[in-house]
Design an enzyme around this catalytic site. Structure first.
Site, short mmCIF file in Angstrom:
data_model
loop_
_atom_site.label_atom_id
_atom_site.label_comp_id
_atom_site.label_asym_id
_atom_site.label_seq_id
_atom_site.Cartn_x
_atom_site.Cartn_y
_atom_site.Cartn_z
N GLU A 391 50.75 55.11 -69.40
CA GLU A 391 49.98 56.31 -68.99
C GLU A 391 50.17 57.47 -69.96
OE1 GLU A 391 49.10 57.08 -65.11
OE2 GLU A 391 49.87 55.18 -64.38
N GLY A 392 50.17 57.13 -71.23
CA GLY A 392 50.35 58.15 -72.28
C GLY A 392 51.81 58.24 -72.64
C1 LIG Z 1 55.12 47.34 -69.26
C2 LIG Z 1 53.83 48.00 -69.67
C3 LIG Z 1 52.83 48.19 -68.74
C4 LIG Z 1 51.61 48.75 -69.12
N1 LIG Z 1 50.62 48.88 -68.18
C5 LIG Z 1 49.37 49.24 -68.59
C6 LIG Z 1 48.27 49.21 -67.68
O1 LIG Z 1 48.42 48.93 -66.47
N2 LIG Z 1 47.04 49.48 -68.15
C7 LIG Z 1 46.82 49.81 -69.47
O2 LIG Z 1 45.69 50.03 -69.83
N3 LIG Z 1 47.84 49.89 -70.35
C8 LIG Z 1 49.11 49.61 -69.94
N4 LIG Z 1 50.16 49.63 -70.83
C9 LIG Z 1 49.91 50.03 -72.21
C10 LIG Z 1 50.42 51.43 -72.54
O3 LIG Z 1 49.67 52.39 -71.85
C11 LIG Z 1 50.36 51.59 -74.07
O4 LIG Z 1 51.35 50.75 -74.60
C12 LIG Z 1 50.58 53.02 -74.50
O5 LIG Z 1 49.48 53.82 -74.14
C13 LIG Z 1 50.77 53.14 -76.01
O6 LIG Z 1 49.76 52.50 -76.71
P1 LIG Z 1 50.12 51.48 -77.87
O7 LIG Z 1 51.09 50.50 -77.33
O8 LIG Z 1 48.88 50.94 -78.46
O9 LIG Z 1 50.90 52.33 -78.95
P2 LIG Z 1 50.27 53.24 -80.10
O10 LIG Z 1 49.16 54.08 -79.58
O11 LIG Z 1 49.98 52.37 -81.26
O12 LIG Z 1 51.50 54.18 -80.42
C14 LIG Z 1 52.66 53.75 -81.14
C15 LIG Z 1 53.58 54.95 -81.29
O13 LIG Z 1 52.91 56.00 -82.02
C16 LIG Z 1 52.90 57.21 -81.27
N5 LIG Z 1 51.64 57.92 -81.49
C17 LIG Z 1 50.39 57.44 -81.37
N6 LIG Z 1 49.48 58.40 -81.64
C18 LIG Z 1 50.19 59.53 -81.90
C19 LIG Z 1 49.85 60.89 -82.23
N7 LIG Z 1 48.57 61.28 -82.32
N8 LIG Z 1 50.85 61.77 -82.43
C20 LIG Z 1 52.17 61.39 -82.32
N9 LIG Z 1 52.55 60.14 -82.03
C21 LIG Z 1 51.58 59.23 -81.81
C22 LIG Z 1 53.02 56.77 -79.82
O14 LIG Z 1 53.55 57.79 -79.02
C23 LIG Z 1 53.98 55.57 -79.95
O15 LIG Z 1 55.29 56.03 -80.01
C24 LIG Z 1 51.40 49.15 -70.47
C25 LIG Z 1 52.43 48.99 -71.40
C26 LIG Z 1 53.63 48.43 -71.02
C27 LIG Z 1 54.71 48.26 -72.07
#
Ligand SMILES: Cc1cc2nc3c(=O)[nH]c(=O)nc-3n(C[C@H](O)[C@H](O)[C@H](O)COP(=O)(O)OP(=O)(O)OC[C@H]3O[C@@H](n4cnc5c(N)ncnc54)[C@H](O)[C@@H]3O)c2cc1C
Length: 414
Positions: A391-392
């Site tokens: 959730e962000g």
């Molecule tokens: C156990 C689990 C349950 C989940 N459940 C759900 C669910 O029910 N539904 C769903 O849709 N998703 C779900 N997620 C996904 C989760 O919401 C995402 O993993 C999360 O939003 C981050 O996206 P990403 O993994 O693609 O990382 P990325 O967006 O690739 O980010 C990687 C890193 O870069 C940082 N970053 C990215 N952009 C910026 C910026 N502009 N400035 C500074 N830092 C930045 C991030 O903070 C992070 O540290 C789940 C994940 C997990 C692990």
């Protein structure tokens, strides 16, 4: 006005959830952590029956009660009650809390973005005889923090008046329970027009059993291991026209997308509540184990006279209590229908920090006892981190809060 007195609804639901946490969660918490994939059906069945019989105290705001409150011009307390319930259930076991039927991100999305007819249709499903789960699928391999990169598509087939969905969603919490184990649904975010960026993104209710919607993978995780997290593949999955939440029009603005994002203003403080339940569990257990080891904690002394452990405990209490106040303000604003994007992001990012710091500190203070699987402290440290990811992430919620505080638009600060 915010009152610090607990209402009857809060006290009653805390009594139920504490009893559940003590009797149905803590005794089997370790078992389900070590047997990822096993489903806690006893808990699920019990909670379904209990929440159903309590009516308005379900984990999703009761529509009839809300209507009555609105008619009598009484502020709803639905989200404040939910925050207390979630905090207590997560104090019991955060993974189990994510296995609570009748609620979930999917129904929160319907509640936030659906029309009154859609709320009636998709939320009443939760009140049936059998437990039902709902999930929300936004994340894709190349679209996490940046939702505008979503590549799942939805095309209206005008001959059949159905939306045809294609794409692959990853990390869907409770997706297996929603789509396979129960007759629930997943709210899927997809684009009506890939060229339109955020303006083209809408959310769709995809019920269990929809041909073309299938679960292809279950994650093996660090924490919250009693909760399932899956991949959902959509291959020409068809849903009726009225399963699109909100308006199907692609406007030049991102109004429709913002509608979908409203879900997070409601759910982020609830994630914060869950995080704080875990943090409180770790803090209380640390104090209990220290006492058992004969370590007396003297509070109320000037800092210079405290031991380092006493000073750490004061800091843990301070973080926990201040974050709870911030969280309660954010949920209170949800109930009062006030714009709370800033407070919601702040409560979530701070709670993600607080639970991570408190659980790590608990392991540190207790040393071998904290590290041992004999106690749940090490598990809570593993359960904590997810609150800073889904959730962000912490970074993304910092950006949202910073934009709101400094008056920047998304494109000016990213
Ligand atoms: C156990 C689990 C349950 C989940 N459940 C759900 C669910 O029910 N539904 C769903 O849709 N998703 C779900 N997620 C996904 C989760 O919401 C995402 O993993 C999360 O939003 C981050 O996206 P990403 O993994 O693609 O990382 P990325 O967006 O690739 O980010 C990687 C890193 O870069 C940082 N970053 C990215 N952009 C910026 C910026 N502009 N400035 C500074 N830092 C930045 C991030 O903070 C992070 O540290 C789940 C994940 C997990 C692990």
């Amino acid at each position: 006005m915010i009152s610090f007195e607990k209402s009857k609804a809060v006290s009653q639901s805390q009594y139920l959830t504490k009893t559940v946490a003590d009797n149905m969660m803590r005794p089997v918490s370790r078992h389900f952590d070590e047997n990822e994939g096993e489903i806690p059906w006893d808990y699920i069945e019990f909670m379904h029956g209990a929440l159903k019989s309590m009516g308005s105290a379900s984990l999703v705001p009761d529509q009839e009660k809300k209507k009555k409150d609105e008619k009598e011009k009484r502020p709803s307390q639905a989200y404040v009650v939910m925050a207390h319930q979630i905090e207590m259930l997560s104090w019991g076991d955060a993974g189990f809390y994510l296995c609570t039927p009748r609620g979930g991100l999917g129904s929160a999305a319907v509640e936030a973005a659906g029309t009154p007819e859609q709320k009636e249709k998709f939320l009443s499903i939760l009140n049936g005889d059998k437990p039902v789960f709902t999930a929300m699928a936004i994340t894709e391999a190349d679209a996490g923090s940046d939702n505008s990169a979503i590549r799942a598509t939805a095309v209206l087939d005008e001959d059949t008046n159905e939306w045809v969905l294609n794409g692959e969603k990853i990390f869907v919490t409770a997706g297996h329970k929603a789509m396979v184990d129960t007759e629930g649904y997943t709210v899927v975010w997809a684009s009506l027009d890939l060229e339109a960026g955020r303006a083209g993104i809408r959310s769709f209710v995809v019920p269990a059993g929809t041909p073309g919607a299938k679960i292809t993978n279950k994650e093996i995780k660090l924490g919250i291991r009693s909760s399932d997290t899956v991949t959902l593949v959509l291959e020409n999955a068809r849903v009726p026209n009225d399963h699109i939440l909100g308006s199907p029009e692609i406007e030049k603005s991102t109004k429709g997308f913002k509608g979908a994002m409203q879900t997070f203003n409601v759910t982020r403080p609830l994630v914060a509540s869950s995080a704080l339940g875990v943090a409180r569990a770790a803090l209380e257990e640390t104090k209990r184990l220290l006492k058992e080891q004969g370590v007396e904690l003297r509070m109320g002394l000037p800092r210079v006279k405290m031991t380092s452990i006493e000073s750490d405990i004061v800091d843990m209490e301070r973080m926990l209590r201040s974050c709870w106040l911030l969280t309660i303000k954010a949920v209170w604003m949800s109930d009062a229908r006030q714009a709370n994007a800033k407070e919601s992001a702040m409560s979530k990012l701070y709670a993600g920090d607080v639970v991570t710091k408190i659980t790590q500190k608990a392991v540190e203070i207790l040393g071998p006892l904290g590290y041992s699987r004999e106690y749940l402290i090490e598990k809570w440290m593993r359960d904590a981190k997810i609150n800073d990811i889904y959730e962000g992430t912490g970074q993304i919620n910092r950006l949202i809060a910073a934009r709101a505080l400094l008056g920047y638009r998304g494109k000016d600060l990213r």
